[in-house]
Scaffold this active site. Structure first.
Site, PDB file in Angstrom:
ATOM      1  N   GLU A  10       0.252   9.806   6.060  1.00 15.64           N
ATOM      2  CA  GLU A  10       1.336   8.794   6.807  1.00 15.64           C
ATOM      3  C   GLU A  10       2.399   8.576   5.507  1.00 15.64           C
ATOM      4  O   GLU A  10       2.038   8.499   4.077  1.00 15.64           O
ATOM      5  CB  GLU A  10       0.906   7.502   6.913  1.00 15.64           C
ATOM      6  CG  GLU A  10      -0.088   6.583   6.061  1.00 15.64           C
ATOM      7  CD  GLU A  10      -0.848   5.298   6.633  1.00 15.64           C
ATOM      8  OE1 GLU A  10      -0.260   4.175   6.113  1.00 15.64           O
ATOM      9  OE2 GLU A  10      -1.399   5.583   7.531  1.00 15.64           O
TER      10      GLU A  10
ATOM     11  N   ARG B 120      -8.344   3.456   6.047  1.00 18.68           N
ATOM     12  CA  ARG B 120      -7.454   4.527   5.595  1.00 18.68           C
ATOM     13  C   ARG B 120      -7.556   5.905   6.199  1.00 18.68           C
ATOM     14  O   ARG B 120      -8.547   6.141   6.640  1.00 18.68           O
ATOM     15  CB  ARG B 120      -7.971   4.824   4.040  1.00 18.68           C
ATOM     16  CG  ARG B 120      -7.476   3.757   3.214  1.00 18.68           C
ATOM     17  CD  ARG B 120      -6.001   3.230   2.934  1.00 18.68           C
ATOM     18  NE  ARG B 120      -5.530   2.290   2.041  1.00 18.68           N
ATOM     19  CZ  ARG B 120      -5.423   1.145   2.517  1.00 18.68           C
ATOM     20  NH1 ARG B 120      -5.459   0.660   3.671  1.00 18.68           N
ATOM     21  NH2 ARG B 120      -4.921   0.203   1.505  1.00 18.68           N
TER      22      ARG B 120
ATOM     23  N   SER C 292       0.850  -1.315  -0.004  1.00 18.66           N
ATOM     24  CA  SER C 292       0.056  -0.087  -0.107  1.00 18.66           C
ATOM     25  C   SER C 292       0.839   1.412  -0.030  1.00 18.66           C
ATOM     26  O   SER C 292       0.264   2.328  -0.216  1.00 18.66           O
ATOM     27  CB  SER C 292      -0.897   0.138   1.115  1.00 18.66           C
ATOM     28  OG  SER C 292      -0.350   0.024   2.440  1.00 18.66           O
TER      29      SER C 292
ATOM     30  N   HIS D 181      -0.069   1.507  11.058  1.00 20.15           N
ATOM     31  CA  HIS D 181      -0.831   0.947   9.942  1.00 20.15           C
ATOM     32  C   HIS D 181      -0.359  -0.695  10.170  1.00 20.15           C
ATOM     33  O   HIS D 181       0.024  -1.301   8.919  1.00 20.15           O
ATOM     34  CB  HIS D 181      -0.311   1.653   8.741  1.00 20.15           C
ATOM     35  CG  HIS D 181      -1.289   1.138   7.295  1.00 20.15           C
ATOM     36  ND1 HIS D 181      -1.342   2.158   6.419  1.00 20.15           N
ATOM     37  CD2 HIS D 181      -2.017   0.202   7.165  1.00 20.15           C
ATOM     38  CE1 HIS D 181      -2.217   1.729   5.554  1.00 20.15           C
ATOM     39  NE2 HIS D 181      -2.503   0.514   6.091  1.00 20.15           N
TER      40      HIS D 181
ATOM     41  N   GLN E 244     -15.067  -7.566   3.022  1.00 23.47           N
ATOM     42  CA  GLN E 244     -14.257  -8.531   3.351  1.00 23.47           C
ATOM     43  C   GLN E 244     -14.026  -8.290   5.009  1.00 23.47           C
ATOM     44  O   GLN E 244     -13.742  -9.188   5.502  1.00 23.47           O
ATOM     45  CB  GLN E 244     -12.860  -8.810   2.850  1.00 23.47           C
ATOM     46  CG  GLN E 244     -13.245  -8.862   1.065  1.00 23.47           C
ATOM     47  CD  GLN E 244     -13.364 -10.516   1.012  1.00 23.47           C
ATOM     48  OE1 GLN E 244     -13.103 -11.255   1.830  1.00 23.47           O
ATOM     49  NE2 GLN E 244     -13.402 -10.837  -0.376  1.00 23.47           N
TER      50      GLN E 244
END
Length: 381
Positions: free
Chosen positions: A235, A206, A45, A252, A126
């Site tokens: 971030e 997020r 990510s 994270h 999910q």
């Protein structure tokens, strides 16, 4: 074939070396020059991938070993004829266990039984869907908010209703800026101001889903709120003042279980096989480290209402990640220190397995109700 990949993707050689040469790079350093002669790009990510970045390269396939795709220019890549694959659900179980650990920590801080709280879940995909199923199996009342899903089926509430009725709010939405239901600043100053007295707020989706400056302003005025942030605006640059106001602050890592990372690599390997018309010849269970199961020993004398909490904390305690993160922020003397410290905590993250790796043993038979709850939390029977 030349594959350029984030160095933090596990089992790269085991899964990908059969396709060709693999070059590992820090995710934030992957740029246009890095992929100029690559055919495949594999990321996590932290790497922003656009069509402009890949222009002039030989890249035909981009795979992200993560659930989210907001770091990918999906429209631009599709227009350029580049295949994109992600790993939906790969780390969902890890995020669920992160949320459970946050609930335990908040319960201890406030003296409020987390199992008696009404939990509002925003995003029923999910992660959110799995969290709801787990909590309901544990007897926790849940309310779900998912506008796109609510157009197809009943059982959902709108955001205003969720804020009004939920004691706990956990965010599990993708970051979107367009469409009918954009999620950037979903929690703006107005929404945040309407949180119930004593509310618990958890964001592991997020960072920009919550207006971080508005949240900081709110927490400076309201010490009744319990907030856990795993994701941050801008971030790896984190606002240390906001972190200090949060009950729990982590870099994270909510879904950073070894199991989730390995599943992500396997899913992208399978997508790459399909793209090149190759047979899927490697299975995760054949090459994953530490296969089998672990054993957790808990005294049967432990009160039944504490046994689940004891087992959960033996596997994963979010307070450890919180302590490491705060220690890093406390030593940082500049934004550069914070950015590098954030990435180093992720790069050198301790080994973490999911509940399903463990079987809970006691020195006397457990009641059926206890084993049922342990199974609901994911432990081996």
């Amino acid at each position: 074939m030349h594959i350029v990949a984030d160095e933090n993707i596990p089992l790269l050689d085991e899964f990908m070396s059969g396709f060709g040469r693999v070059t590992r790079l820090p995710g934030r350093e992957i740029d246009a020059s890095s992929v100029r002669h690559a055919d495949v790009l594999l990321v996590r990510s932290v790497t922003q991938v656009s069509a402009a970045m890949l222009a002039g390269s030989s890249v035909r396939f981009v795979g992200t070993c993560t659930i989210g795709t907001d770091h990918l220019d999906l429209h631009g890549l599709a227009k350029a004829g580049i295949c994109v694959a992600s790993a939906p659900g790969c780390n969902a179980r890890g995020v669920v266990e992160y949320v459970l650990s946050c609930l335990l920590a908040f319960s201890e801080r406030t003296g409020i039984d987390w199992q008696q709280q009404v939990v509002g879940i925003i995003g029923a995909g999910q992660v959110g869907g799995r969290l709801a199923r787990t909590l309901r199996q544990l007897g926790v009342e849940c309310r779900l908010c998912d506008p796109p899903q609510s157009e197809q089926e009943s059982g959902y509430v709108d955001l205003d209703t969720l804020i009004e009725r939920a004691d706990v709010i956990s965010c599990h939405v993708p970051l979107t800026d367009s469409g009918r239901y954009p999620t950037r600043y979903l929690f703006d100053a107005d929404c945040l101001a309407r949180l119930r007295p004593g509310a618990w707020l958890i964001n592991s989706s997020r960072g920009p889903v919550i207006d971080n400056q508005a949240l900081k302003s709110l927490l400076e005025r309201r010490d009744d709120l319990q907030v856990a942030l795993d994701v941050w605006e801008h971030e790896p640059r984190v606002d240390p003042e906001l972190a200090s106001l949060c009950a729990l602050a982590t870099p994270h890592i909510a879904g950073y279980s070894l199991d989730g990372k390995l599943r992500g690599t396997e899913q992208i390997y399978q997508a790459l096989c399909r793209f090149f018309g190759e047979k899927i010849a490697i299975r995760l269970e054949d090459i994953a480290p530490s296969q089998g199961s672990g054993e957790l020993s808990v005294s049967a004398a432990t009160p039944r209402e504490w046994l689940l909490a004891r087992a959960l904390r033996l596997v994963y305690d979010v307070r450890d990640d919180d302590a490491r993160f705060r220690a890093m922020l406390g030593k940082a003397e500049s934004d550069s220190d914070i950015r590098s410290g954030f990435d180093l905590l992720r790069k050198h993250y301790p080994l973490r397995r999911e509940n399903s790796f463990y079987r809970v043993n006691t020195d006397a038979p457990m009641e059926r109700a206890v084993t049922t709850r342990l199974a609901a939390a994911g432990f081996k029977p």
